[in-house]
Design a protein around this motif. Structure first.
Motif: not given
Length: 610
Positions: A5-34
């Protein structure tokens, strides 16, 4: 499959590692799941967990699984669930929570931490806080990480190297060592003190306790009980208000009062309100409305219904205001003062008194001072406007006392009574010397003169000397006739309280009645002589008489000249005579308009300056 997982500029949270990272704007808006070995960073904090939810827009995240967080300063957190709300700056931690920082740790079920107020609240089961070697167990609590103030609720148990506390509620500071308990609490210290209180503050650094409401302290050295208590085992100071009782076990001393200040190291105590101090080591009991007592110096001071019982010296002292020093044996008293010395067998009573072992003076008040001497068997009661006592050869077999009475002196003993203007009673030879129109009574005999010396046995008068204008009057059983002797000086010897011998010198005049076997008066004897010695039987009959050249007349009872019934200057003072020990306070004139004695009190010698 592990993802980088790469660091996104402007993000408040910095994810250094996750085996799995996903995002579904329809089911969970603005929420990332690691998921899987998640590691992230946020504002200097690092966190690892099994899975996490992130919302950059709402500034929150949730972590699950084996959550482990580290913060700057060596703070770590372990739990199973964590929720961070960036908007409210709150951290919610749940299940098997463990927080560690240098010198401190907390284990609990649930924890909420406010990053603004720096206050952490734990709840949901028993929590254990350990700091600097101390332990606190409670159902819930809160702790300020900056001020170090802490509050604990529900079956609180606190362990430190200096004390153990059980209480429903406690408040304190982990840095200052101050603890405030609320509710039915028990504090046990390493010094062996056990405190029962419902509202108390304890400082483990200074050993100072402040207890509100009825509380008790028991310890190997002393027990303290009262409604409000301040106690310090290090300084030895104890202060109580409201039904206070202090038991000093080390010094075998008890202090009771409404307000008590006591130091067991110095032995000094001040108490007010129905005070009782029982010093069993010094064998002394003091009661009063207000008492100051120092066991080491021996000084005591009391105000309001004071009573001092000195069992060691066998003294009892009562009065409104008292001072007494058992080491110097000096004291003062005001207001209905009473001092009794059972060892030396004398007592004083008055409104004002100053005394030592060897001297005392009492004066003032109504009905006025009184001295009692019971060293000779029967008690002698002496009243005067001023009474003083001086002892000689104290605490030796030669010890004796002189008691002085000045003005309106009245004395009562079962066998002898006296009134005069000035009296000296000497226990060495059991002698009372009286001046200034003295009158002495013994049985049915009255003696008057310029001065009188009366010598006592244990229970009766033994001998009397009358100097100047001596006059003896014996009232006969019919209360109408009197045996009389008038002379310059006189001596009377008594046996069992009855006169058995009379010697008279100088211008002697005698009126004596003869009796038959049944004591019926049968004759009147009037005699004038210069020297007389008369012996009398126990039945008051004339046994024998000796006199120098005499002129006398014996008359039958029916032919007594009226002017010979009484001698010149005959006066009876029956109304003046003290009737009992309570009658010595009455004022009664010792002379009347008919009194012709030229009585003089010898003035003390005066110094002359050449």
């Amino acid at each position: 499959m592990a993802q980088k997982v790469t660091e996104k500029k402007g993000s408040k949270f910095y994810i250094d590692h996750a085996d799995n990272l996903r995002h579904n704007q329809m089911l969970m808006p603005d929420v990332q799941i690691a998921k899987g070995n998640v590691r992230l960073r946020y504002k200097g904090m690092t966190l690892s967990c099994d899975s996490a939810y992130f919302n950059d827009q709402s500034n929150w995240f949730k972590a699950f699984g084996k959550v482990h967080m580290t913060r700057p300063g060596g703070v770590t957190l372990d739990c199973h669930r964590l929720h961070y709300d960036g908007m409210s700056q709150m951290v919610h931690v749940r299940e098997k929570v463990v927080v560690r920082q240098p010198g401190k740790s907390l284990r609990c079920d649930s924890l909420d931490y406010n990053m603004i107020s720096k206050v952490a609240n734990y709840f949901g089961g028993r929590g254990t806080l350990v700091y600097n070697g101390n332990t606190v167990i409670a159902d819930q609590g809160d702790y300020n990480t900056e001020s170090h103030d802490a509050n604990f609720f529900g079956n609180v148990v606190m362990f430190t190297p200096k004390y153990r506390i059980t209480t429903p509620e406690a408040h304190g500071n982990t840095e200052t060592g101050l603890v405030h308990v609320v509710g039915k609490s028990v504090i046990r210290t390493a010094k062996g003190e056990v405190v029962h209180t419902s509202d108390g503050t304890y400082n483990s650094r200074t050993d100072n306790m402040e207890l509100n409401g009825h509380s008790t302290i028991t310890s190997p050295k002393q027990d303290v009980e009262g409604d409000n208590i301040v106690y310090n085992s290090s300084t030895g100071e104890a202060e109580g208000h409201g039904n206070v009782k202090i038991v000093d076990k080390a010094n075998d001393r008890t202090i009771i009062g409404q307000d008590v200040f006591y130091n067991e190291k110095t032995g000094h105590s001040t108490a007010r309100g129905n005070v009782k101090i029982d010093d069993r080591r010094q064998k002394r009991v003091i009661t009063g409305d207000e008492v100051i007592y120092n066991a080491k110096s021996g000084y005591s001071e009391g105000h309001g219904n004071v009573k001092i019982i000195d069992k060691l010296n066998q003294r009892t002292i009562t009065g409104r205001d008292l001072t007494y020093n058992s080491n110097t044996h000096e004291g003062t008293g005001e207001g209905n003062f009473y001092y009794i010395d059972e060892k030396q067998k004398h007592a004083f009573k008055g409104d004002y008194l100053h005394y030592t072992d060897s001297a005392a003076i009492a004066f003032g008040g109504k009905p006025g001072p009184i001295a009692k001497d019971f060293s000779q068997g029967d008690t002698l009661f002496v009243h005067a406007d001023t009474i003083s006592m001086k002892g000689f050869y104290m605490n030796t077999p030669k010890m004796y006392r002189e008691i002085y009475g000045v003005n309106n002196v009245r004395a009562f003993r079962t066998d002898v009574q006296a009134v005069c203007g000035f009296l000296v009673a000497n226990t060495k030879d059991s002698c009372m010397t009286m001046y200034d129109y003295p009158i002495v009574w013994s049985g049915n005999r009255q003696l008057v003169g310029d001065s009188i010396k009366a010598y006592m046995n244990d229970s009766t008068i033994r001998q009397a000397f009358v100097y100047g204008n001596a006059f003896s009057i014996e009232t006969l059983p019919d209360k109408q006739h009197y045996n009389q002797i008038s002379s310059r000086d006189m001596r009377a010897d008594f046996v069992n309280g009855a006169v058995r011998r009379v010697d008279a010198w100088g211008n002697v005049e005698v009126v004596f009645y003869h009796t038959d076997k049944d004591s019926t008066l049968i004759g009147h004897n009037y005699t004038e002589t210069d020297t007389l010695r008369m012996f009398i039987t126990p039945e008051r009959k004339l046994k024998k008489i000796w006199m120098s050249k005499a002129d006398g007349v014996i008359s039958p009872m029916t032919q007594i000249p009226p002017d010979r019934l009484t001698l010149p200057h005959f006066e009876l003072f029956d109304n003046v005579r003290p009737k009992d020990k309570n009658d010595i306070f009455r004022r009664a004139a010792r002379k009347t308009a008919a009194t012709k004695r030229n009585a003089q009190v010898i003035l003390p010698p005066r110094q002359r300056i050449e």
